[in-house]
Write a protein that holds these residues in place. Structure first.
Motif, PDB file in Angstrom:
ATOM      1  N   GLU A 365     -58.941 -27.415 -52.859  1.00  0.00           N
ATOM      2  CA  GLU A 365     -58.706 -26.243 -53.711  1.00  0.00           C
ATOM      3  C   GLU A 365     -57.872 -26.606 -54.943  1.00  0.00           C
ATOM      4  O   GLU A 365     -56.800 -27.207 -54.845  1.00  0.00           O
ATOM      5  CB  GLU A 365     -57.986 -25.156 -52.915  1.00  0.00           C
ATOM      6  CG  GLU A 365     -57.819 -23.860 -53.697  1.00  0.00           C
ATOM      7  CD  GLU A 365     -57.191 -22.758 -52.862  1.00  0.00           C
ATOM      8  OE1 GLU A 365     -57.002 -21.650 -53.399  1.00  0.00           O
ATOM      9  OE2 GLU A 365     -56.884 -23.016 -51.681  1.00  0.00           O
ATOM     10  N   GLY A 366     -58.401 -26.270 -56.112  1.00  0.00           N
ATOM     11  CA  GLY A 366     -57.677 -26.465 -57.357  1.00  0.00           C
ATOM     12  C   GLY A 366     -57.622 -27.888 -57.868  1.00  0.00           C
ATOM     13  O   GLY A 366     -56.862 -28.182 -58.787  1.00  0.00           O
ATOM     14  N   LEU A 367     -58.435 -28.804 -57.354  1.00  0.00           N
ATOM     15  CA  LEU A 367     -58.354 -30.202 -57.784  1.00  0.00           C
ATOM     16  C   LEU A 367     -59.239 -30.524 -58.986  1.00  0.00           C
ATOM     17  O   LEU A 367     -59.141 -31.614 -59.550  1.00  0.00           O
ATOM     18  CB  LEU A 367     -58.706 -31.137 -56.617  1.00  0.00           C
ATOM     19  CG  LEU A 367     -57.762 -31.090 -55.417  1.00  0.00           C
ATOM     20  CD1 LEU A 367     -58.067 -32.222 -54.457  1.00  0.00           C
ATOM     21  CD2 LEU A 367     -56.307 -31.172 -55.849  1.00  0.00           C
ATOM     22  N   GLY A 368     -60.109 -29.579 -59.376  1.00  0.00           N
ATOM     23  CA  GLY A 368     -60.880 -29.737 -60.594  1.00  0.00           C
ATOM     24  C   GLY A 368     -61.631 -31.047 -60.697  1.00  0.00           C
ATOM     25  O   GLY A 368     -62.459 -31.382 -59.855  1.00  0.00           O
ATOM     26  N   LYS A 369     -61.341 -31.830 -61.745  1.00  0.00           N
ATOM     27  CA  LYS A 369     -62.068 -33.070 -62.000  1.00  0.00           C
ATOM     28  C   LYS A 369     -61.837 -34.119 -60.914  1.00  0.00           C
ATOM     29  O   LYS A 369     -62.579 -35.101 -60.828  1.00  0.00           O
ATOM     30  CB  LYS A 369     -61.659 -33.648 -63.352  1.00  0.00           C
ATOM     31  CG  LYS A 369     -60.189 -34.082 -63.416  1.00  0.00           C
ATOM     32  CD  LYS A 369     -59.841 -34.621 -64.794  1.00  0.00           C
ATOM     33  CE  LYS A 369     -58.379 -35.087 -64.861  1.00  0.00           C
ATOM     34  NZ  LYS A 369     -58.033 -35.604 -66.201  1.00  0.00           N
ATOM     35  N   HIS A 370     -60.822 -33.931 -60.088  1.00  0.00           N
ATOM     36  CA  HIS A 370     -60.551 -34.871 -59.001  1.00  0.00           C
ATOM     37  C   HIS A 370     -61.328 -34.525 -57.728  1.00  0.00           C
ATOM     38  O   HIS A 370     -61.190 -35.211 -56.713  1.00  0.00           O
ATOM     39  CB  HIS A 370     -59.055 -34.874 -58.657  1.00  0.00           C
ATOM     40  CG  HIS A 370     -58.171 -35.331 -59.770  1.00  0.00           C
ATOM     41  ND1 HIS A 370     -58.339 -36.539 -60.397  1.00  0.00           N
ATOM     42  CD2 HIS A 370     -57.115 -34.734 -60.378  1.00  0.00           C
ATOM     43  CE1 HIS A 370     -57.420 -36.674 -61.348  1.00  0.00           C
ATOM     44  NE2 HIS A 370     -56.671 -35.589 -61.345  1.00  0.00           N
ATOM     45  N   THR A 371     -62.173 -33.478 -57.783  1.00  0.00           N
ATOM     46  CA  THR A 371     -62.849 -33.005 -56.577  1.00  0.00           C
ATOM     47  C   THR A 371     -63.725 -34.085 -55.940  1.00  0.00           C
ATOM     48  O   THR A 371     -63.732 -34.263 -54.720  1.00  0.00           O
ATOM     49  CB  THR A 371     -63.695 -31.754 -56.884  1.00  0.00           C
ATOM     50  OG1 THR A 371     -62.838 -30.720 -57.376  1.00  0.00           O
ATOM     51  CG2 THR A 371     -64.411 -31.261 -55.637  1.00  0.00           C
ATOM     52  N   GLY A 372     -64.469 -34.841 -56.750  1.00  0.00           N
ATOM     53  CA  GLY A 372     -65.338 -35.884 -56.215  1.00  0.00           C
ATOM     54  C   GLY A 372     -64.553 -36.955 -55.492  1.00  0.00           C
ATOM     55  O   GLY A 372     -64.889 -37.361 -54.375  1.00  0.00           O
ATOM     56  N   ALA A 373     -63.462 -37.421 -56.117  1.00  0.00           N
ATOM     57  CA  ALA A 373     -62.627 -38.448 -55.487  1.00  0.00           C
ATOM     58  C   ALA A 373     -61.934 -37.892 -54.242  1.00  0.00           C
ATOM     59  O   ALA A 373     -61.790 -38.589 -53.226  1.00  0.00           O
ATOM     60  CB  ALA A 373     -61.581 -38.953 -56.478  1.00  0.00           C
ATOM     61  N   ALA A 374     -61.499 -36.628 -54.318  1.00  0.00           N
ATOM     62  CA  ALA A 374     -60.844 -35.995 -53.168  1.00  0.00           C
ATOM     63  C   ALA A 374     -61.813 -35.887 -51.991  1.00  0.00           C
ATOM     64  O   ALA A 374     -61.426 -36.094 -50.838  1.00  0.00           O
ATOM     65  CB  ALA A 374     -60.328 -34.612 -53.549  1.00  0.00           C
ATOM     66  N   SER A 375     -63.082 -35.590 -52.295  1.00  0.00           N
ATOM     67  CA  SER A 375     -64.092 -35.519 -51.248  1.00  0.00           C
ATOM     68  C   SER A 375     -64.243 -36.868 -50.568  1.00  0.00           C
ATOM     69  O   SER A 375     -64.412 -36.960 -49.347  1.00  0.00           O
ATOM     70  CB  SER A 375     -65.431 -35.070 -51.834  1.00  0.00           C
ATOM     71  OG  SER A 375     -66.427 -35.042 -50.838  1.00  0.00           O
TER      72      SER A 375
END
Length: 430
Positions: A365-375
């Motif tokens: 939640e709320g990670l924006g452009k970092h969503t892919g890396a966070a996944s």
């Protein structure tokens, strides 16, 4: 006040239209969730099958889950980078193709009657599934309004549970079917190993067909939003926004994924042998494998219910409630024998239902452009499915019943994450 009311109504209408426009893409993506659910649950059938075929201990047979879920640890970060560069659609196609190749490798593995070969095939298969997870989970999460991300991902995960429900039943019929003894131990072992060839060839063909369909179907291009102000504020002045590790709710979410997948996989892995135990239900392995469908079927039903409930109740509270319920059921498993313990174990599936998608969406939640890396980080944490079953396997060789304390400890952390760990107002990582 009138302006706010009109604005809210307009926003709701806009969200409804957005969800409708993405409906076709969501329908296509549900087929992926279904397939990797079916494939993953077949491991629970492979475990008793290969345990008997190769005369393995609980610890050694849990190398099946170690190699399968170990691929998540090895391949998740590379998969996240691939998705960020190649895009969600290409990542999904490559993932399907890799998984198909892994299924094909089961044919020579069975032909050579080699347990290490089986483990290698499982690693290749799981590498493809890992890429699918990294690409599809965040894609579904951002394919619509953020407010309904948990509900949307939970709904698609329900079809993943449909696959995990069907998988054990089919596996029991096709893989755990009784081989008529020929009097030749070598020939009998070869026949027993060969029972996996046909089902996995069919799976390979299905995965390749889906890959072709995904290549043909036009999926919408979605760009992740910039990190929200709330998420940025949660990091405080010292948070480093150039790294996903700066978001504590993500880091704790990764631990949550680790222990959740570990607990779920451990329970499923030991369920057939547990129900076959004379002190529990004394079922044949084939019959026990069919009963295992109740465990995964409960997760399917729970996800449909959870998708509705979390539109009205905060996801964190639902997560904590389900974790506590799972702990209570595990206590019943360890304190009571017979069919009471069996049904308590199977009922845990109902409460597992919303855990993975809820932890996942709370963590990104709320990670924006970092969503892919966070996944990629979160999918790497799925390695819990490799580690926790091995730990329980070690204790199961001493006492199968009391080894279930291991998943109970896992659910304790999940309850903590649901109540407090996911909150944006906790201190940032340094």
């Amino acid at each position: 006040m009138a302006y706010q009311s009109t604005s809210t109504t307009t926003s709701a209408v806009s969200e409804s239209r957005t969800e409708t426009s993405y409906l076709a893409a969501l329908i296509v993506l549900t087929s992926l969730f279904f397939m990797w659910g079916l494939i993953t649950s077949l491991n629970d059938i492979l475990i008793p099958h290969l345990k008997a075929a190769f005369s393995l201990t609980y610890f050694k047979v849990m190398l099946i889950q170690f190699c399968f879920f170990g691929a998540y640890f090895v391949m998740s970060i590379p998969s996240g980078l691939l998705v960020e560069r190649a895009g969600y659609k290409r990542g999904i196609i490559i993932g399907l193709s890799t998984a198909g190749i892994g299924c094909l490798l089961f044919y020579p593995a069975a032909g050579s009657q080699s347990y290490p070969f089986f483990l290698g095939a499982l690693f290749v298969l799981a590498s493809g599934i890992t890429l699918l997870q990294v690409a599809a989970n965040p894609y579904v999460a951002i394919l619509g309004p953020p407010r309904t991300a948990s509900s949307r991902l939970t709904l698609t995960q329900a079809f993943n549970s449909l696959g995990t429900t069907i998988g054990p039943f089919l596996g029991s019929v096709l893989i755990l079917s009784t081989i008529t003894p020929s009097g030749d131990p070598v020939a009998d072992k070869a026949a027993e190993a060969a029972t996996v060839q046909g089902p996995y060839l069919v799976l390979a063909a299905t995965l390749f067909v889906i890959a072709v369909l995904i290549a043909i179907v036009k999926l919408p291009q979605i760009e992740a939003q910039e990190p929200s102000a709330e998420a940025s504020a949660a990091g405080g002045a010292h948070q480093h926004h150039d790294s996903v590790w700066g978001y504590r709710h993500l880091v704790l979410g990764a631990v949550g994924i680790f222990v959740y997948v570990g607990a779920e996989v451990s329970i499923g892995s030991f369920a057939v042998n547990f129900m076959a135990n004379p002190d529990i239900a004394g079922l044949s392995e084939q019959t026990a494998g069919k009963y295992l469908s109740y465990y995964w079927g409960g997760a399917m039903v729970g996800r449909f219910i959870g998708a509705w409930v979390m539109r009205y109740v905060k996801p964190g509270k639902v997560l904590a409630f389900n974790a506590v319920a799972a702990i209570v059921l595990l206590v019943i498993v360890m304190l009571f024998a017979g069919k009471t313990a069996m049904w308590a174990l199977l009922a845990i599936g109902l409460f597992n239902s919303i855990m993975f998608p809820t932890i996942f969406t709370l963590a990104i939640e709320g990670l924006g452009k970092h969503t892919g890396a966070a996944s990629g980080v979160l999918c790497m944490a799925i390695v819990g499915g490799a580690i926790v079953p091995l730990i329980q396997g070690y204790f199961a060789d001493m006492n199968l019943l009391y080894s279930f304390i291991i998943p109970a400890v896992c659910y304790l952390f999940i309850a903590h994450y649901g109540l407090k760990g996911h909150r944006a107002d906790i201190a940032p990582t340094r």
